[in-house]
Design an enzyme around this catalytic site. Structure first.
Site, PDB file in Angstrom:
ATOM      1  CG  ASN A 161     -11.850  77.261  37.287  1.00 33.76           C
ATOM      2  OD1 ASN A 161     -11.012  78.022  37.741  1.00 33.76           O
ATOM      3  ND2 ASN A 161     -12.353  77.404  36.065  1.00 33.76           N
ATOM      4  CE  LYS A 171     -32.459  80.298  46.144  1.00 27.55           C
ATOM      5  NZ  LYS A 171     -32.771  80.565  47.537  1.00 27.55           N
TER       6      LYS A 171
END
Ligand code: PMT
Length: 422
Positions: free
Chosen positions: A219, A298
């Protein structure tokens, strides 16, 4: 009574056309009740005669580091200790460079290095000198030094004919700036010792929940609010530990800072540091959920859509307040809607003593509010011993100032609560 009354101020004057404005500044300082000693750099004497400052201040003007007569009276170290505040107006690029690097080659720069007093700098120079990489590099260095404060420079026409940033601020705004700083110092003093012998644990910043080695959920928390609270608590005499998510801020001086990444790490660290804590303040924006599993490699772009399964993180604040019911707990609530209602719900559901509610989003000027802003506004809800909930508004100001106001409120509420062991 004027905040300047009997304040001991060193007015430093460097060599520049703007030195004529320092005469008016000195007159205003004296009129406001300050005791002023003027220290000039050797080049300042080329612009204004020391006699002018001497007549107005009622004190001899000092400029020579090796002045035997002066050293026999108030030596440079004594002068440095005497000052409540040092104000250099105008300050040149040369003196800025020296102060930023700790060079002490004349009386003024030596006094700056030898003094613990706050320092206000009002720069004046050619616009290109102000913008130069070297000068901006020196200015950047001041950002991490809490005792140095800059006012200006103002924009406009310059004595050399250029136009741009570099004019010294006018004496009146400088006076208002000094007044604000004196007010802050007074508040800091009234706060000092208030939390002496108390241990505070504070969480700050965001947490990062990894999806794979290159992606994560997080955030916009910058840590500014939590770090400012840690600093204010330390100024109030507390022993402070700060558990911080990844942010770019330096830990406040005197505060033990532990860096973590994820909510689980923050939870673990908080519980490791919880012994003998008196007050817990949860400013961190902890991710409510994390991916069920962090992929070791990934994730490849093979599908048109994808779902990441999330699992709820532990609620650190709720767990702390349930674990130790004698701890004074302060939470934060960041909301985009129904701020006061949600904040009070959290006060209740997490069984807290106080909650600080802040609105998030953008204000009417498009400035970010709450997250990643330099200013903030808080509405505090505090649970009294009687069970009554009181509401206090701390109006919008810098996060540093707000943190001091919040600590003041916490001191009052903590001392009134049955959790205070004194
Ligand atoms: O860091 P800045 O950029 O300066 O911004 C400051 C801030 C906006 C992040 C700060 O003022 C703030 O409001 N922090 C709390 C933000 C938040 O996530 O609130 P919340 O409503 O989700 O959580 C309520 C309280 O529970 C908070 O005290 C939070 O720290 C705590 N909590 C929440 C979830 C969780 N898993 N553990 C917790 O401890």
């Amino acid at each position: 009574m004027s905040l300047f009354q009997d304040k001991k101020i060193i007015l430093g004057v460097c060599g520049g056309v703007a030195a004529y404005k320092s005469v008016e500044l000195l007159r205003l300082l004296i009129k406001a009740g300050a005791q002023v000693q003027v220290v000039m750099t050797p080049s300042a004497e080329q612009f204004v005669a020391p006699m002018t400052f001497q007549a107005l201040s009622g004190n001899p003007v000092r400029s020579d580091l090796f002045d035997k007569a002066a050293e026999a009276g108030m030596g440079h170290i004594e002068l440095a200790r005497w000052a409540d505040l040092i104000l250099i107006a105008p300050v040149t690029a040369n003196t800025i460079a020296k102060i930023s690097r700790g060079i002490a080659d004349n009386l003024l720069t030596t006094v700056c290095l030898a003094s613990a007093a706050p320092l206000i700098l009002a720069p004046a120079m050619n616009q290109q000198m102000w913008r130069s990489e070297a000068n901006q590099d020196n200015i950047q260095r001041f950002k991490s030094r809490t005792s140095i404060h800059l006012i200006g420079p103002a924009m406009g026409e310059q004595a050399c004919g250029d136009n741009g940033p570099g004019r010294m601020e006018e004496p009146e705004p400088i006076m208002r700036f000094c007044e604000q700083l004196l007010q802050q110092l007074q508040e800091q003093q009234s706060l000092s010792e208030q939390l002496k012998g108390k241990k505070l644990l504070i969480t700050a910043g965001p947490t990062i929940e990894d999806i794979d080695p290159v992606r994560y959920i997080s955030n916009r928390s910058s840590g500014k609010m939590g770090y400012a609270i840690a600093q204010a608590a330390y100024e109030a005499g507390a022993e402070v530990s700060l558990i911080s998510g990844p942010v770019v801020l330096d830990a406040p001086e005197g505060v033990d800072c532990y860096k973590i990444r994820s909510a689980l790490q923050m939870h673990k660290r908080v519980f490791e540091q919880l012994d003998n804590v008196d007050i817990f303040i949860a400013t961190a924006a902890v991710a409510d959920y994390r991916p069920v599993a962090t992929k070791a490699q990934k994730i490849k772009k093979t599908q048109d859509s994808m779902t990441i399964e999330l699992v709820k993180n532990p609620d650190i604040l709720a767990d702390v307040s349930a674990h130790n019911k004698k701890l004074f707990t302060v939470g934060f609530a960041a909301e985009t809607t129904e701020l006061e209602k949600y904040a009070q719900d959290k006060l209740d559901s997490k069984n807290l003593d106080m909650i600080a509610a802040n609105r998030v989003g953008r204000d009417s000027n498009g400035q970010s509010m709450g997250f990643n802003s330099d200013t903030n506004e808080l509405i505090l809800f505090s649970k009294q011993q009687s069970g009554e909930i009181t509401r206090t508004v701390l109006p919008k100001t810098t996060k540093q100032q707000l943190a001091r106001e919040l600590i003041k409120e916490i001191v009052v509420q903590y001392k009134n609560s049955h959790k205070n062991k004194d």
